[in-house]
Design a protein around this motif. Sequence first.
Motif, PDB file in Angstrom:
ATOM      1  N   ILE A  54      -5.554   1.951  14.684  1.00  0.00           N
ATOM      2  CA  ILE A  54      -4.587   1.683  13.629  1.00  0.00           C
ATOM      3  C   ILE A  54      -3.561   0.679  14.136  1.00  0.00           C
ATOM      4  O   ILE A  54      -2.926   0.893  15.163  1.00  0.00           O
ATOM      5  N   ASP A  55      -3.479  -0.415  13.434  1.00  0.00           N
ATOM      6  CA  ASP A  55      -2.463  -1.416  13.734  1.00  0.00           C
ATOM      7  C   ASP A  55      -1.186  -0.932  13.044  1.00  0.00           C
ATOM      8  O   ASP A  55      -1.052  -1.010  11.824  1.00  0.00           O
ATOM      9  N   LYS A  56      -0.269  -0.389  13.815  1.00  0.00           N
ATOM     10  CA  LYS A  56       0.938   0.220  13.241  1.00  0.00           C
ATOM     11  C   LYS A  56       1.773  -0.785  12.456  1.00  0.00           C
ATOM     12  O   LYS A  56       2.340  -0.453  11.432  1.00  0.00           O
ATOM     13  N   GLU A  57       1.827  -2.012  12.931  1.00  0.00           N
ATOM     14  CA  GLU A  57       2.599  -3.040  12.232  1.00  0.00           C
ATOM     15  C   GLU A  57       1.986  -3.318  10.853  1.00  0.00           C
ATOM     16  O   GLU A  57       2.699  -3.393   9.854  1.00  0.00           O
ATOM     17  N   PHE A  58       0.653  -3.429  10.802  1.00  0.00           N
ATOM     18  CA  PHE A  58      -0.029  -3.652   9.520  1.00  0.00           C
ATOM     19  C   PHE A  58       0.213  -2.476   8.586  1.00  0.00           C
ATOM     20  O   PHE A  58       0.502  -2.645   7.409  1.00  0.00           O
ATOM     21  N   ARG A  59       0.112  -1.255   9.115  1.00  0.00           N
ATOM     22  CA  ARG A  59       0.303  -0.056   8.295  1.00  0.00           C
ATOM     23  C   ARG A  59       1.704  -0.035   7.692  1.00  0.00           C
ATOM     24  O   ARG A  59       1.881   0.242   6.503  1.00  0.00           O
ATOM     25  N   GLU A  60       2.702  -0.339   8.501  1.00  0.00           N
ATOM     26  CA  GLU A  60       4.079  -0.337   8.014  1.00  0.00           C
ATOM     27  C   GLU A  60       4.282  -1.384   6.917  1.00  0.00           C
ATOM     28  O   GLU A  60       4.893  -1.101   5.885  1.00  0.00           O
ATOM     29  N   LYS A  61       3.745  -2.609   7.125  1.00  0.00           N
ATOM     30  CA  LYS A  61       3.871  -3.658   6.114  1.00  0.00           C
ATOM     31  C   LYS A  61       3.141  -3.273   4.835  1.00  0.00           C
ATOM     32  O   LYS A  61       3.647  -3.474   3.737  1.00  0.00           O
ATOM     33  N   PHE A  62       1.951  -2.696   4.988  1.00  0.00           N
ATOM     34  CA  PHE A  62       1.157  -2.305   3.830  1.00  0.00           C
ATOM     35  C   PHE A  62       1.877  -1.244   3.009  1.00  0.00           C
ATOM     36  O   PHE A  62       1.969  -1.341   1.789  1.00  0.00           O
ATOM     37  N   LEU A  63       2.401  -0.225   3.684  1.00  0.00           N
ATOM     38  CA  LEU A  63       3.090   0.850   2.971  1.00  0.00           C
ATOM     39  C   LEU A  63       4.380   0.349   2.327  1.00  0.00           C
ATOM     40  O   LEU A  63       4.779   0.824   1.265  1.00  0.00           O
ATOM     41  N   LYS A  64       5.025  -0.636   2.971  1.00  0.00           N
ATOM     42  CA  LYS A  64       6.248  -1.195   2.408  1.00  0.00           C
ATOM     43  C   LYS A  64       5.946  -1.965   1.117  1.00  0.00           C
ATOM     44  O   LYS A  64       6.680  -1.889   0.151  1.00  0.00           O
ATOM     45  N   LEU A  65       4.826  -2.705   1.105  1.00  0.00           N
ATOM     46  CA  LEU A  65       4.444  -3.489  -0.065  1.00  0.00           C
ATOM     47  C   LEU A  65       3.843  -2.625  -1.181  1.00  0.00           C
ATOM     48  O   LEU A  65       3.918  -2.977  -2.348  1.00  0.00           O
ATOM     49  N   SER A  66       3.240  -1.512  -0.812  1.00  0.00           N
ATOM     50  CA  SER A  66       2.612  -0.659  -1.825  1.00  0.00           C
ATOM     51  C   SER A  66       3.632   0.318  -2.374  1.00  0.00           C
ATOM     52  O   SER A  66       4.732   0.457  -1.873  1.00  0.00           O
ATOM     53  N   LYS A  67       3.244   0.987  -3.411  1.00  0.00           N
ATOM     54  CA  LYS A  67       4.096   2.023  -3.990  1.00  0.00           C
ATOM     55  C   LYS A  67       3.794   3.321  -3.252  1.00  0.00           C
ATOM     56  O   LYS A  67       3.092   4.193  -3.745  1.00  0.00           O
ATOM     57  N   SER A  68       4.282   3.415  -2.032  1.00  0.00           N
ATOM     58  CA  SER A  68       3.939   4.580  -1.217  1.00  0.00           C
ATOM     59  C   SER A  68       5.010   5.648  -1.316  1.00  0.00           C
ATOM     60  O   SER A  68       6.170   5.393  -1.598  1.00  0.00           O
ATOM     61  N   GLU A  69       4.568   6.852  -1.097  1.00  0.00           N
ATOM     62  CA  GLU A  69       5.467   7.992  -1.123  1.00  0.00           C
ATOM     63  C   GLU A  69       5.024   8.939  -0.017  1.00  0.00           C
ATOM     64  O   GLU A  69       3.900   9.427  -0.039  1.00  0.00           O
ATOM     65  N   ASN A  70       5.870   9.149   0.957  1.00  0.00           N
ATOM     66  CA  ASN A  70       5.569  10.032   2.086  1.00  0.00           C
ATOM     67  C   ASN A  70       4.298   9.621   2.834  1.00  0.00           C
ATOM     68  O   ASN A  70       3.513  10.454   3.252  1.00  0.00           O
ATOM     69  N   GLY A  71       4.047   8.322   2.962  1.00  0.00           N
ATOM     70  CA  GLY A  71       2.884   7.848   3.687  1.00  0.00           C
ATOM     71  C   GLY A  71       1.605   7.803   2.859  1.00  0.00           C
ATOM     72  O   GLY A  71       0.555   7.454   3.360  1.00  0.00           O
ATOM     73  N   TYR A  72       1.674   8.215   1.596  1.00  0.00           N
ATOM     74  CA  TYR A  72       0.514   8.170   0.714  1.00  0.00           C
ATOM     75  C   TYR A  72       0.664   7.016  -0.265  1.00  0.00           C
ATOM     76  O   TYR A  72       1.768   6.652  -0.646  1.00  0.00           O
ATOM     77  N   ILE A  73      -0.436   6.470  -0.692  1.00  0.00           N
ATOM     78  CA  ILE A  73      -0.402   5.353  -1.635  1.00  0.00           C
ATOM     79  C   ILE A  73      -0.553   5.885  -3.050  1.00  0.00           C
ATOM     80  O   ILE A  73      -1.479   6.640  -3.347  1.00  0.00           O
ATOM     81  N   LYS A  74       0.375   5.491  -3.899  1.00  0.00           N
ATOM     82  CA  LYS A  74       0.295   5.891  -5.300  1.00  0.00           C
ATOM     83  C   LYS A  74      -0.638   4.938  -6.023  1.00  0.00           C
ATOM     84  O   LYS A  74      -0.545   3.726  -5.862  1.00  0.00           O
ATOM     85  N   VAL A  75      -1.534   5.484  -6.799  1.00  0.00           N
ATOM     86  CA  VAL A  75      -2.446   4.672  -7.597  1.00  0.00           C
ATOM     87  C   VAL A  75      -2.323   5.091  -9.052  1.00  0.00           C
ATOM     88  O   VAL A  75      -1.912   6.193  -9.366  1.00  0.00           O
ATOM     89  N   GLU A  76      -2.689   4.166  -9.923  1.00  0.00           N
ATOM     90  CA  GLU A  76      -2.640   4.463 -11.336  1.00  0.00           C
ATOM     91  C   GLU A  76      -3.779   5.402 -11.687  1.00  0.00           C
ATOM     92  O   GLU A  76      -4.908   5.238 -11.237  1.00  0.00           O
ATOM     93  N   ARG A  77      -3.461   6.389 -12.507  1.00  0.00           N
ATOM     94  CA  ARG A  77      -4.473   7.327 -12.951  1.00  0.00           C
ATOM     95  C   ARG A  77      -5.408   6.636 -13.944  1.00  0.00           C
ATOM     96  O   ARG A  77      -4.981   5.780 -14.705  1.00  0.00           O
ATOM     97  N   ALA A  78      -6.666   6.995 -13.902  1.00  0.00           N
ATOM     98  CA  ALA A  78      -7.639   6.366 -14.788  1.00  0.00           C
ATOM     99  C   ALA A  78      -7.200   6.552 -16.242  1.00  0.00           C
ATOM    100  O   ALA A  78      -6.788   7.638 -16.640  1.00  0.00           O
ATOM    101  N   HIS A  79      -7.277   5.481 -17.018  1.00  0.00           N
ATOM    102  CA  HIS A  79      -6.795   5.534 -18.398  1.00  0.00           C
ATOM    103  C   HIS A  79      -7.566   6.542 -19.241  1.00  0.00           C
ATOM    104  O   HIS A  79      -7.030   7.077 -20.205  1.00  0.00           O
ATOM    105  N   TRP A  80      -8.821   6.863 -18.889  1.00  0.00           N
ATOM    106  CA  TRP A  80      -9.581   7.805 -19.709  1.00  0.00           C
ATOM    107  C   TRP A  80      -9.198   9.255 -19.411  1.00  0.00           C
ATOM    108  O   TRP A  80      -9.600  10.142 -20.124  1.00  0.00           O
ATOM    109  N   LEU A  81      -8.371   9.476 -18.369  1.00  0.00           N
ATOM    110  CA  LEU A  81      -7.936  10.821 -18.057  1.00  0.00           C
ATOM    111  C   LEU A  81      -6.581  11.160 -18.670  1.00  0.00           C
ATOM    112  O   LEU A  81      -6.157  12.288 -18.623  1.00  0.00           O
ATOM    113  N   LYS A  82      -5.918  10.167 -19.238  1.00  0.00           N
ATOM    114  CA  LYS A  82      -4.579  10.407 -19.783  1.00  0.00           C
ATOM    115  C   LYS A  82      -4.650  11.157 -21.086  1.00  0.00           C
ATOM    116  O   LYS A  82      -5.545  11.136 -21.835  1.00  0.00           O
TER     117      LYS A  82
END
Length: 76
Positions: free
Chosen positions: A48-76
């Motif tokens: 694990i490249d820690k620097e890459f991980r930190e940048k990735f999580l900073k750019l993503s919509k992360s919460e507690n180290g997890y990446i938030k993704v949009e829920r599938a539209h057919w499940l709404k």
Amino acid sequence: MEKEKIIKEAEEIINKFSEILEKFDLEGEESYYIIDKKNVLREDEPKIDKEFREKFLKLSKSENGYIKVERAHWLK
């Protein structure tokens, strides 16, 4: 009619396969690998490249180290 055709073709395939298998000597001596090493796998080590991980999580919509993704539209 179609079912009978499928059954006939399946029997032909099985018979042909059986004929081919009969040509092999399955009682012979066990074959061995040409090289000494077999099933050689690398050790699983987390790379694990820690620097890459930190940048990735900073750019993503992360919460507690997890990446938030949009829920599938057919499940709404």
